[in-house]
Design a protein around this motif. Sequence first.
Motif, PDB file in Angstrom:
ATOM      1  N   ARG A 104      54.415  40.274  34.612  1.00  0.00           N
ATOM      2  CA  ARG A 104      55.456  41.239  34.939  1.00  0.00           C
ATOM      3  C   ARG A 104      56.250  41.644  33.687  1.00  0.00           C
ATOM      4  NH1 ARG A 104      58.690  43.488  39.283  1.00  0.00           N
ATOM      5  NH2 ARG A 104      59.993  44.885  38.053  1.00  0.00           N
ATOM      6  N   ASP A 105      56.474  40.668  32.802  1.00  0.00           N
ATOM      7  CA  ASP A 105      57.235  40.966  31.592  1.00  0.00           C
ATOM      8  C   ASP A 105      56.464  41.884  30.628  1.00  0.00           C
ATOM      9  OD1 ASP A 105      59.589  40.585  29.912  1.00  0.00           O
ATOM     10  OD2 ASP A 105      58.169  39.603  28.565  1.00  0.00           O
ATOM     11  N   ASP A 108      57.178  45.263  32.193  1.00  0.00           N
ATOM     12  CA  ASP A 108      58.581  45.685  32.074  1.00  0.00           C
ATOM     13  C   ASP A 108      58.964  46.021  30.631  1.00  0.00           C
ATOM     14  OD1 ASP A 108      59.046  45.423  34.766  1.00  0.00           O
ATOM     15  OD2 ASP A 108      59.975  43.448  34.628  1.00  0.00           O
ATOM     16  N   ASN A 154      49.904  49.209  31.341  1.00  0.00           N
ATOM     17  CA  ASN A 154      51.343  49.354  31.074  1.00  0.00           C
ATOM     18  C   ASN A 154      51.600  50.456  30.039  1.00  0.00           C
ATOM     19  OD1 ASN A 154      50.121  47.805  29.060  1.00  0.00           O
ATOM     20  ND2 ASN A 154      51.661  46.182  29.061  1.00  0.00           N
TER      21      ASN A 154
END
Length: 248
Positions: A104-105, A108, A154
Amino acid sequence: MINLQGRIALVTGASQGIGRAVAIELARLGATVALAARNEAKLAEAVAEIESAGGQAAALSLDVASEDSIKSGAKAILERYGKVEILVNNAGITRDTLVLRMKRDDWDSVLATNLTGAFLLTQALLSPMLRNRWGRIINITSVVGRTGQAGQVNYAASKAGLIGITRSLAREVASRGITVNAVAPGYIETAMTSILDEKVRQAMLTQIPLGRAGTDKDIAQSVAFLASDAAAYITGHVLDVNGGMFMG
Ligand code: NDP
């Protein structure tokens, strides 16, 4: 010959690579350039290079992943110059891995730096640009934002998002003499791509009809053109600077 004399520019990610080359090029063409990034020593070195060539520049310590840093950085630059006429949203990072392994990081942090940072900084600097009725906003996207790339969901999402911002904002601010465009580099030799292994590098080169990797200068010259009066009738455009790697 492009003349940016008297213009105030801000370039993010100007401590190295493409952003540094863009800042040097805009200053060479006469603009006063604020160079923004986190690494203050590298910024100071780039500012000194511009000044020793007779240009005007200032360093701005800025973390585009932090809303507080953007607010205080924008305030500082507006207090100093009153406006920013040419904004180049160039700061960017990668955190590549296959989707099932992506934390997730990883998602993000790439979105925060590459996309949200550009949005927040643009928002913070837009009012004086609107009042001034002249402006250039140039977002550095990527060929990957158009084609996609395995291992980069991402990064590709952030770069495709920048294209969405570019085209939407172009429509919002056109009536005030502000153009909003994107430059989509292909494979450019910088620190970001130096981590690729030689096999991947050679495979990339076979995909480039012009037969070479791009340079930071190739991108800087395209940004300078879009920042100039010569590009006054171009807005909402994504300029591919990729040696023919992808023809959109
Ligand atoms: P580099 O890694 O060499 O430079 C990235 C720059 O972004 C540095 O100056 C870095 O400065 C800055 N930066 C990173 N995070 C932040 C942050 N949180 N706040 C402020 N500045 C930050 O990359 P490139 O020069 O190669 O890439 C520049 C842009 O071009 C990126 O947006 C990249 O995605 C894009 N691009 C590059 C391609 C290539 O092949 N090289 C291809 C397509 C697009 P500092 O660490 O000092 O903060």
